[in-house]
Design an enzyme around this catalytic site. Structure first.
Site, PDB file in Angstrom:
ATOM      1  N   GLN A  86       0.806  -1.210   0.000  1.00 30.69           N
ATOM      2  CA  GLN A  86       0.000   0.000   0.000  1.00 30.69           C
ATOM      3  C   GLN A  86       0.847   1.271   0.000  1.00 30.69           C
ATOM      4  O   GLN A  86       0.311   2.379  -0.067  1.00 30.69           O
ATOM      5  CB  GLN A  86      -0.931   0.001   1.223  1.00 30.69           C
ATOM      6  CG  GLN A  86      -1.926  -1.137   1.227  1.00 30.69           C
ATOM      7  CD  GLN A  86      -2.679  -1.259   2.547  1.00 30.69           C
ATOM      8  OE1 GLN A  86      -2.481  -0.471   3.470  1.00 30.69           O
ATOM      9  NE2 GLN A  86      -3.524  -2.273   2.652  1.00 30.69           N
ATOM     10  N   HIS A 150      -0.692  -0.407   5.640  1.00 31.21           N
ATOM     11  CA  HIS A 150      -0.927   0.642   6.633  1.00 31.21           C
ATOM     12  C   HIS A 150       0.236   1.624   6.780  1.00 31.21           C
ATOM     13  O   HIS A 150       0.784   1.812   7.859  1.00 31.21           O
ATOM     14  CB  HIS A 150      -1.279   0.016   7.987  1.00 31.21           C
ATOM     15  CG  HIS A 150      -2.465  -0.894   7.930  1.00 31.21           C
ATOM     16  ND1 HIS A 150      -2.889  -1.639   9.012  1.00 31.21           N
ATOM     17  CD2 HIS A 150      -3.312  -1.211   6.912  1.00 31.21           C
ATOM     18  CE1 HIS A 150      -3.950  -2.359   8.656  1.00 31.21           C
ATOM     19  NE2 HIS A 150      -4.217  -2.111   7.385  1.00 31.21           N
ATOM     20  N   GLU A 244     -13.518   4.930  11.035  1.00 34.05           N
ATOM     21  CA  GLU A 244     -13.864   5.970  11.995  1.00 34.05           C
ATOM     22  C   GLU A 244     -13.603   7.374  11.467  1.00 34.05           C
ATOM     23  O   GLU A 244     -12.695   7.590  10.676  1.00 34.05           O
ATOM     24  CB  GLU A 244     -13.025   5.803  13.279  1.00 34.05           C
ATOM     25  CG  GLU A 244     -13.268   4.526  14.035  1.00 34.05           C
ATOM     26  CD  GLU A 244     -12.446   4.434  15.306  1.00 34.05           C
ATOM     27  OE1 GLU A 244     -12.589   3.442  16.031  1.00 34.05           O
ATOM     28  OE2 GLU A 244     -11.655   5.375  15.597  1.00 34.05           O
ATOM     29  N   TYR A 254      -6.941   6.769  20.687  1.00 31.21           N
ATOM     30  CA  TYR A 254      -8.140   6.429  19.922  1.00 31.21           C
ATOM     31  C   TYR A 254      -8.469   4.940  19.948  1.00 31.21           C
ATOM     32  O   TYR A 254      -9.386   4.495  19.265  1.00 31.21           O
ATOM     33  CB  TYR A 254      -8.027   6.994  18.503  1.00 31.21           C
ATOM     34  CG  TYR A 254      -8.108   8.503  18.536  1.00 31.21           C
ATOM     35  CD1 TYR A 254      -9.332   9.165  18.458  1.00 31.21           C
ATOM     36  CD2 TYR A 254      -6.970   9.268  18.761  1.00 31.21           C
ATOM     37  CE1 TYR A 254      -9.412  10.540  18.576  1.00 31.21           C
ATOM     38  CE2 TYR A 254      -7.045  10.645  18.876  1.00 31.21           C
ATOM     39  CZ  TYR A 254      -8.262  11.272  18.776  1.00 31.21           C
ATOM     40  OH  TYR A 254      -8.349  12.642  18.906  1.00 31.21           O
ATOM     41  N   TYR A 265     -10.898  -9.849   9.376  1.00 32.84           N
ATOM     42  CA  TYR A 265     -11.426 -10.043   8.027  1.00 32.84           C
ATOM     43  C   TYR A 265     -12.053 -11.421   7.847  1.00 32.84           C
ATOM     44  O   TYR A 265     -12.907 -11.610   6.979  1.00 32.84           O
ATOM     45  CB  TYR A 265     -10.317  -9.822   6.991  1.00 32.84           C
ATOM     46  CG  TYR A 265      -9.877  -8.378   6.901  1.00 32.84           C
ATOM     47  CD1 TYR A 265     -10.738  -7.389   6.422  1.00 32.84           C
ATOM     48  CD2 TYR A 265      -8.617  -7.988   7.327  1.00 32.84           C
ATOM     49  CE1 TYR A 265     -10.347  -6.063   6.357  1.00 32.84           C
ATOM     50  CE2 TYR A 265      -8.213  -6.661   7.255  1.00 32.84           C
ATOM     51  CZ  TYR A 265      -9.084  -5.709   6.775  1.00 32.84           C
ATOM     52  OH  TYR A 265      -8.697  -4.400   6.715  1.00 32.84           O
TER      53      TYR A 265
END
Length: 371
Positions: A86, A150, A244, A254, A265
Site C-alpha cells: 500500500q 498501513h 472511523e 483512539y 477479516y
C-alpha cells in the site's frame, strides 16, 4: 447476574448502533456531474493546488505530476520512494505560506535507514521548473519493515504553524499503536521546519517519540482542517467494519486495537469491547466499512445545497459519500457518483470546486449540470 444483564445491554446497543450506521441514502437526482480534468493516471494518491490553478498530483508508483490545461508534466524528484504494498508516493500539500516560501510537503514510503523494506516519511521541497529541489526529510518512521500495509498517510496544517501527518500501524496491530516509544498507528505534529513543538504531549517522556500527537490509530487516510473551528479532523480504516471519523485531540488515545467496532477479516473477534475509559469514541463509524480515503469540507458557495457537508471517498464501493454533520454528529449520509471507480482523494480547491482523484481514471471536477 448483573454482569450478564450489562453484557446483554451492551450487545444490544452495539447492534443498534451498527444497524443505524448502515443507513445511507442515494438521491435520485443531483444537480452536479463530473468533468474530466486529466486522464491517464493509475493510482493518483494526493492532490495540491498551486496558486496559478495548476494541480500537483502524486502517483503511488512514485511519479509526481503538474497538471495544467488537462495535460500532465512529470516533475523529477529525489525522494527515496519505495512502492511496497500500500506504500509509495502518498500525499502532497502546500505550506500555508507557500506564496512566500515555496515549500511543498510529501509523505511517502521510504527505504532510507536501517533494515530492509520501508516506512513512512515526511519531506518537503521546492518546485523549480520541472524539478523538485531543496529536498529535506523532516521525519522518517522506524523501523523499516517488509510488510506492505498501513503506511497512512495524509498531511494537514493548523493555524498555529504546525504540520500534522499520519502513519498507520504498519501491520503491527498488537505492537505499535498503543506504544508511544514506537512509530506507527499515530498522528504526528511538527513545526513546519521539522522541529518538535515543545508543547507536544509526550515531550520529555522516557524513550517517547516526541513527534507523536495522538496514538491508538489504525490507518488514517483522510485529514483536513475544519474551515470554521480550525480543528484537525481525520478518518481511518477499520478492519472489517469500524472505519472511523475522529477529531484530533492532544495526547488522545483512539483505542486501536483495544476497542473497535470492527472484527477480523475472517469474521473472528479480536476484541469484545467498543469503549474503554481513557480511550476516545469516534465521532462517527461505518459498519460495514467503506474503506475511506481523502476528505474535504464543503465551505464554498459553488454547492449551496452541500455547504457544510463532509465529503469522503470510498475505495471499497467506488462512490463519494456526503455526510451532514450537526453539533459533531452525523445526521445524514448520501451516496453520490456511484460506480465511478475507487475514489482515492477528495479536495476542495481554492476556486471552490471539489476535485476527485479516481484510480485507473484520473482527476475529475464536480460541476453544476448544464441544461
Amino acid at each position: 447476574m448483573k454482569n450478564i444483564i450489562w453484557l446483554f445491554i451492551t450487545v444490544i446497543l452495539q447492534v443498534s448502533c451498527a444497524e443505524e450506521d448502515k443507513t445511507i441514502e442515494t438521491p435520485e437526482i443531483i444537480g452536479y456531474e463530473l468533468e474530466t480534468v486529466v486522464e491517464g493516471l493509475n493510482i493518483p494518491w494526493g492532490m495540491a493546488f498551486l496558486p496559478n490553478g495548476d494541480i500537483l498530483v502524486t502517483e503511488k508508483s512514485g511519479k509526481l505530476y503538474r497538471v495544467s490545461n488537462s495535460e500532465k508534466t512529470e516533475i523529477s524528484h529525489n525522494l527515496s520512494v519505495k512502492e511496497q504494498g500500500q506504500g509509495g508516493l502518498l500525499d502532497v500539500a502546500l505550506d500555508p505560506n507557500y506564496q512566500d516560501n515555496g515549500w511543498v510537503y510529501f509523505t511517502y514510503a521510504s527505504s532510507e535507514g536501517d533494515g530492509d523494506g520501508a516506512n513512512t516519511a515526511l519531506a518537503r521541497g521546492k518546485i523549480e521548473g520541472n524539478s523538485l529541489t531543496s529536498t529535506e526529510v523532516l521525519y522518517k518512521a522506524t523501523p523499516n519493515t517488509g510488510k506492505g500495509q498501513h503506511f497512512g498517510s495524509r498531511i494537514a496544517f493548523d493555524d498555529a504553524g504546525h504540520v500534522y501527518f499520519s502513519i498507520g500501524d504498519r501491520g503491527e496491530r498488537d505492537v505499535n499503536p498503543q506504544d508511544i516509544t514506537r512509530d506507527g498507528g499515530k498522528i504526528y505534529r511538527l513545526n513546519t521546519d521539522g522541529s518538535i513543538p515543545q508543547d507536544n504531549p509526550f515531550v520529555g517522556e522516557d524513550n517517547a517519540k516526541e513527534a507523536i500527537y495522538t496514538y491508538g490509530n489504525r490507518n488514517p487516510q483522510g485529514m483536513v482542517k475544519h474551515y470554521q473551528t480550525g480543528e484537525i479532523w481525520t478518518h481511518e480504516h477499520g478492519p472489517k467494519g469500524g472505519d472511523e471519523i475522529n477529531i484530533v485531540k492532544k495526547g488522545a488515545n483512539y483505542g486501536w486495537p483495544v476497542i473497535s467496532y470492527g472484527e477480523n477479516y475472517d469474521g473472528t473477534s479480536f476484541t469484545d469491547i467498543t469503549e474503554k475509559e481513557g480511550m476516545e469514541q469516534p465521532l462517527h463509524y461505518w459498519v460495514p466499512s467503506i474503506a475511506p480515503s481523502g476528505m474535504a469540507f464543503v465551505s464554498s458557495d459553488v454547492y449551496p445545497d452541500w455547504k457544510g457537508s463532509l465529503m469522503v471517498g470510498s475505495l471499497k464501493f467506488g462512490y463519494l459519500e456526503r455526510l451532514v454533520i450537526e453539533n459533531n454528529e452525523v445526521t445524514k449520509r448520501e451516496k453520490l457518483f456511484e460506480d465511478e471507480g475507487r475514489m482515492r482523494d477528495v479536495k476542495q480547491a481554492p476556486d471552490g470546486y471539489l476535485y476527485l482523484a479516481i484510480e485507473d481514471r484520473g482527476i475529475v471536477k464536480i460541476v453544476p449540470k448544464t441544461e
